[in-house]
Design an enzyme around this catalytic site. Structure first.
Site, mmCIF file in Angstrom:
data_model
loop_
_atom_site.group_PDB
_atom_site.id
_atom_site.type_symbol
_atom_site.label_atom_id
_atom_site.label_comp_id
_atom_site.label_asym_id
_atom_site.label_seq_id
_atom_site.Cartn_x
_atom_site.Cartn_y
_atom_site.Cartn_z
ATOM 1 N N ALA A 131 0.837 -1.201 0.000
ATOM 2 C CA ALA A 131 0.000 0.000 0.000
ATOM 3 C C ALA A 131 0.874 1.253 0.000
ATOM 4 O O ALA A 131 1.229 1.781 1.062
ATOM 5 C CB ALA A 131 -0.946 -0.005 1.191
ATOM 6 N N ILE A 164 -4.885 -0.213 -4.531
ATOM 7 C CA ILE A 164 -4.190 -1.227 -3.741
ATOM 8 C C ILE A 164 -4.659 -2.618 -4.163
ATOM 9 O O ILE A 164 -5.812 -2.999 -3.943
ATOM 10 C CB ILE A 164 -4.425 -1.012 -2.233
ATOM 11 C CG1 ILE A 164 -4.064 0.427 -1.843
ATOM 12 C CG2 ILE A 164 -3.625 -2.026 -1.433
ATOM 13 C CD1 ILE A 164 -2.663 0.863 -2.247
ATOM 14 N N GLU A 368 3.818 0.045 -10.880
ATOM 15 C CA GLU A 368 5.235 0.081 -10.474
ATOM 16 C C GLU A 368 6.018 1.106 -11.288
ATOM 17 O O GLU A 368 7.193 0.903 -11.623
ATOM 18 C CB GLU A 368 5.872 -1.307 -10.559
ATOM 19 C CG GLU A 368 5.400 -2.231 -9.460
ATOM 20 C CD GLU A 368 6.242 -3.470 -9.308
ATOM 21 O OE1 GLU A 368 7.480 -3.361 -9.374
ATOM 22 O OE2 GLU A 368 5.652 -4.551 -9.132
#
Length: 390
Positions: A131, A164, A368
């Site tokens: 998270a 998340i 990412e």
């Protein structure tokens, strides 16, 4: 499928070659349908348990805590994601969340935290989550607004985390928050159990390639000091080093997607009758296959160079991992798009594996660190090396 000559490269040793052969054989038998129907939560839990039973999740934690290897090995993680991604994007997702969510504990956690969580991650009995992102702080971590206020007993978390993965099915979350009135200012990492009072999953939303994802809200969520990962104020380092381990593996998942698409594209072109021959007999098709094959090989070299640099040279891979992630995900998007085209209308039929791949690849160019963020990282690292400063 993966070019077998690639495994002869000096990036790999015999243990990597055995690993790839074993996971490929297992995935071919166990992951028989890329397109899932029904509850995505149930599928993710089931896939996590299945991979835990097969031993693949042991590569997400160190050997001392039930892992397969002494330390996290980027090449092994990449080979696993490449093989899983070839057969089932949701299985790849379930695998990497175990590593990404527990990686900070493996890298920086106390002995007590490692003993408490890592063996259960390796077995698939506990689901992990990472998270970091917030509504106004995705790629720009400096904009983080979730706060951890020091108390006599530990910390009190207030704020919102969103996008998340594994929201609502994770057993614990690795959470990053900006510390207030502590001995050290800055971002700090914590392990927050899913049943901690003050933590709620306040939203779940659908994305183009279904997986569990949502928003976490922290309201006076009390966290003991023992749940802190590493030193106070050093959470940015925790997050970045964790991402360094797993960023190249995003490219490996994309590589698996691209290989699956190319194999399906060649099979379709070879059987599709057109103009008295097959689609594969047309020079324009052969040119496309030549381009796609080259892009797949280039991705392979970039991915495993970055992983090898981290594993063997023990050096920072900020630039090489960013290159691998950026090129492999962008080229996989191109490969999959071309293979959809080779399938014609079938390629956009909901429920067809080719259509599923088209949806699965899109998110990898964002999470990412989006492609544009990777471009900035690569540029800054390049200029730093040329000028000595930036």
């Amino acid at each position: 499928m993966f070019n077998p000559d690639s495994l002869k490269l000096p990036f790999f040793d015999d243990s990597h070659r055995r690993l790839y052969a074993d996971v490929k054989a297992w995935a071919a038998a166990a992951l028989t349908n890329r397109v899932h129907t029904g509850s995505v939560d149930e599928h993710c839990v089931k896939l996590t348990r299945k991979m835990g039973d097969a031993g693949w999740l042991r590569y997400c934690v160190p050997a001392e805590y039930g892992g397969a290897l002494q330390d996290l090995d980027s090449r092994s993680l990449c080979l696993l994601r490449q093989a899983l991604g070839y057969y089932d994007g949701l299985a790849d997702f379930a695998f990497v969340m175990q590593g990404l969510g527990s990686g900070p504990i493996s890298l920086f956690g106390s002995e007590a935290l490692k003993q408490k969580y890592l063996p259960h991650v390796a077995s698939g009995k506990m689901l992990a989550a990472f998270a970091l992102s917030e509504p106004d702080a995705g790629s720009d971590v400096a904009a983080m607004s979730t706060r951890a206020t020091r108390t006599n007993q530990g910390y009190r978390l207030n704020g919102v985390k969103t996008w998340i993965s594994n929201a609502d099915i994770a057993d614990f979350y690795t959470v990053f928050a900006r510390v207030e009135n502590d001995e050290a200012e800055g971002v700090t990492a914590f392990v927050v159990d899913a049943n901690t009072p003050g933590l709620q999953v306040t939203e779940r939303f659908d994305v183009c390639a279904p997986h569990p994802i949502g928003t976490l809200t922290f309201t006076d969520c009390e966290i003991p000091v023992s749940q802190r990962i590493g030193q106070a104020g050093k959470g940015f380092k925790v997050a970045m080093q964790n991402l360094d381990v797993f960023r190249a593996s995003v490219g490996a998942a994309a590589l698996g997607f691209a290989e699956a698409a190319l194999d399906m594209g060649i099979a379709r072109a070879s059987s599709r009758k057109m103009f008295g021959a097959t689609l594969a007999d047309l020079q324009i098709t052969q040119a496309a296959i030549g381009d796609m094959s080259t892009e797949i090989d280039a991705s392979t070299l970039l991915i495993y160079r970055a992983a090898w640099e981290r594993d063997v040279l023990k050096q920072r891979t900020t630039k090489s991992a960013a290159m691998a992630k950026m090129f492999a995900t962008e080229s996989a998007q191109r490969v999959i798009d071309r293979c959809v085209q080779l399938h014609g209308g079938l390629g956009v039929k909901v429920g067809h594996p080719m259509e599923m791949l088209y949806r699965e690849i899109r998110a990898l160019r964002i999470y990412e660190g989006a492609t544009e963020v990777q471009q900035v990282i690569i540029a800054r690292e390049t200029m730093k090396n040329k000028t000595g400063e930036i």
